[in-house]
Design an enzyme around this catalytic site. Structure first.
Site, mmCIF file in Angstrom:
data_model
loop_
_atom_site.group_PDB
_atom_site.id
_atom_site.type_symbol
_atom_site.label_atom_id
_atom_site.label_comp_id
_atom_site.label_asym_id
_atom_site.label_seq_id
_atom_site.Cartn_x
_atom_site.Cartn_y
_atom_site.Cartn_z
ATOM 1 N N HIS A 191 0.873 -1.178 0.000
ATOM 2 C CA HIS A 191 0.000 0.000 0.000
ATOM 3 C C HIS A 191 0.908 1.226 0.000
ATOM 4 O O HIS A 191 1.290 1.727 1.061
ATOM 5 C CB HIS A 191 -0.908 -0.001 1.228
ATOM 6 C CG HIS A 191 -1.954 1.078 1.202
ATOM 7 N ND1 HIS A 191 -3.139 0.985 1.893
ATOM 8 C CD2 HIS A 191 -2.002 2.282 0.569
ATOM 9 C CE1 HIS A 191 -3.862 2.066 1.693
ATOM 10 N NE2 HIS A 191 -3.183 2.870 0.891
ATOM 11 N N GLU A 216 -2.568 -1.797 -3.195
ATOM 12 C CA GLU A 216 -3.720 -1.111 -2.607
ATOM 13 C C GLU A 216 -3.490 0.389 -2.630
ATOM 14 O O GLU A 216 -2.357 0.858 -2.491
ATOM 15 C CB GLU A 216 -3.909 -1.538 -1.150
ATOM 16 C CG GLU A 216 -4.163 -3.004 -0.933
ATOM 17 C CD GLU A 216 -4.302 -3.327 0.543
ATOM 18 O OE1 GLU A 216 -4.013 -2.452 1.391
ATOM 19 O OE2 GLU A 216 -4.702 -4.458 0.850
ATOM 20 N N HIS A 276 -7.299 -7.433 6.848
ATOM 21 C CA HIS A 276 -7.163 -6.546 7.986
ATOM 22 C C HIS A 276 -7.361 -7.305 9.289
ATOM 23 O O HIS A 276 -8.431 -7.834 9.555
ATOM 24 C CB HIS A 276 -8.108 -5.332 7.940
ATOM 25 C CG HIS A 276 -7.406 -4.040 8.267
ATOM 26 N ND1 HIS A 276 -7.237 -3.577 9.542
ATOM 27 C CD2 HIS A 276 -6.793 -3.149 7.473
ATOM 28 C CE1 HIS A 276 -6.560 -2.444 9.531
ATOM 29 N NE2 HIS A 276 -6.269 -2.155 8.272
ATOM 30 N N ASP A 277 -6.296 -7.356 10.064
ATOM 31 C CA ASP A 277 -6.300 -7.950 11.409
ATOM 32 C C ASP A 277 -6.729 -9.413 11.406
ATOM 33 O O ASP A 277 -7.319 -9.899 12.371
ATOM 34 C CB ASP A 277 -7.170 -7.129 12.353
ATOM 35 C CG ASP A 277 -6.612 -5.721 12.565
ATOM 36 O OD1 ASP A 277 -5.384 -5.560 12.440
ATOM 37 O OD2 ASP A 277 -7.396 -4.801 12.827
#
Length: 250
Positions: free
Chosen positions: A44, A76, A200-201
């Site tokens: 990203h 991203e 994410h996570d």
């Protein structure tokens, strides 16, 4: 089919950037991850370059082309002209468009597809002409109408924002509620012919339940937890741990 694992190297780059030194090497650790069976690498490149730097992108592209031609490069970012130009320079296999403000510490919400429908419809085409698969960051709130908009404007996939799910690591009942919303969103996407990614996570602990609810998950993009575990287990063994959590046979 088990979900593919794309290793997000942003946290590695962020650690490197604490000093004006070339280590830890994004390229070297990316190579280790790919040798251990990761299906690709994710970056990203934020405008302030606080994570991966723009100069990292051609290095990663060369790594994939020269040593791992079957692996994918996923980039991203928020779809500015600068971001498009970065992508055009390295021709990623997948572009994941996120609604990030430059001041955000990390991605923390999906697109409001109703509000940004016209904007996204205008930017997706050029990426697809570049040869990229286009994935749009989406909230996992079970909103089938929003997913239908993503399909209508030309997305190939959505990436479920799983931050709220990861945040329930010590609250299993709430995790089940969030997982239900993610599953309903994924089901709506699949019914429309959209592929489903997630990121994410995500952890070794919470991936199996996610895969049981969303067995059609195509790809999990994982950086923070994977990098944290790599400090304990090493990058190669950590990739193997996450591959097993994704349902892959090692």
């Amino acid at each position: 089919m088990p979900a593919k694992l794309s290793v997000n190297v942003n946290a590695i780059a962020m650690l490197r950037n604490r000093r004006d030194l070339p280590w830890p090497s994004v390229e070297a650790l990316g190579r280790i991850a790919l040798k251990a069976g990761a299906s690709g690498l994710t970056v990203h490149p934020r405008p302030d370059q606080r994570h991966v730097r723009f100069s990292d992108l051609p290095v990663i592209r060369a790594l994939l082309d020269d040593e791992f031609p079957d692996a994918e490069f996923n980039i991203e970012g928020y779809p500015t002209q600068e971001f498009f130009d970065l992508c055009a320079g390295v021709e990623p296999d997948q572009v994941t468009l996120v609604p990030d403000d430059p001041s955000q510490a990390t991605s923390d919400h999906g697109w409001d597809f109703r509000k940004h429908q016209d904007f996204l419809a205008g930017v997706i085409g050029p990426y697809k002409k570049m040869g990229c698969r286009v994935s749009l960051f989406a909230d996992g709130d079970g909103d089938a109408e929003a997913v239908a908009i993503a399909k209508a404007i030309g997305a190939d996939r959505i990436e479920l924002y799983t931050g709220p799910y990861g945040g329930c690591y010590d609250a299993p009942e709430q995790a089940a509620v969030v997982l239900d919303g993610l599953g309903k969103t994924a089901d709506a996407a699949t019914a429309l012919g959209l592929g489903v990614n997630a990121g994410h996570d995500l952890t070794v602990s919470n991936l199996p339940a996610l895969l049981r609810r969303i067995p059609q998950l195509a790809e999990a993009s994982i950086g923070h937890a994977l990098t944290a575990e790599a400090l304990e287990f090493g990058m190669a063994e950590t990739v193997r741990r996450f591959r097993r959590a994704c349902g892959q046979s090692i």
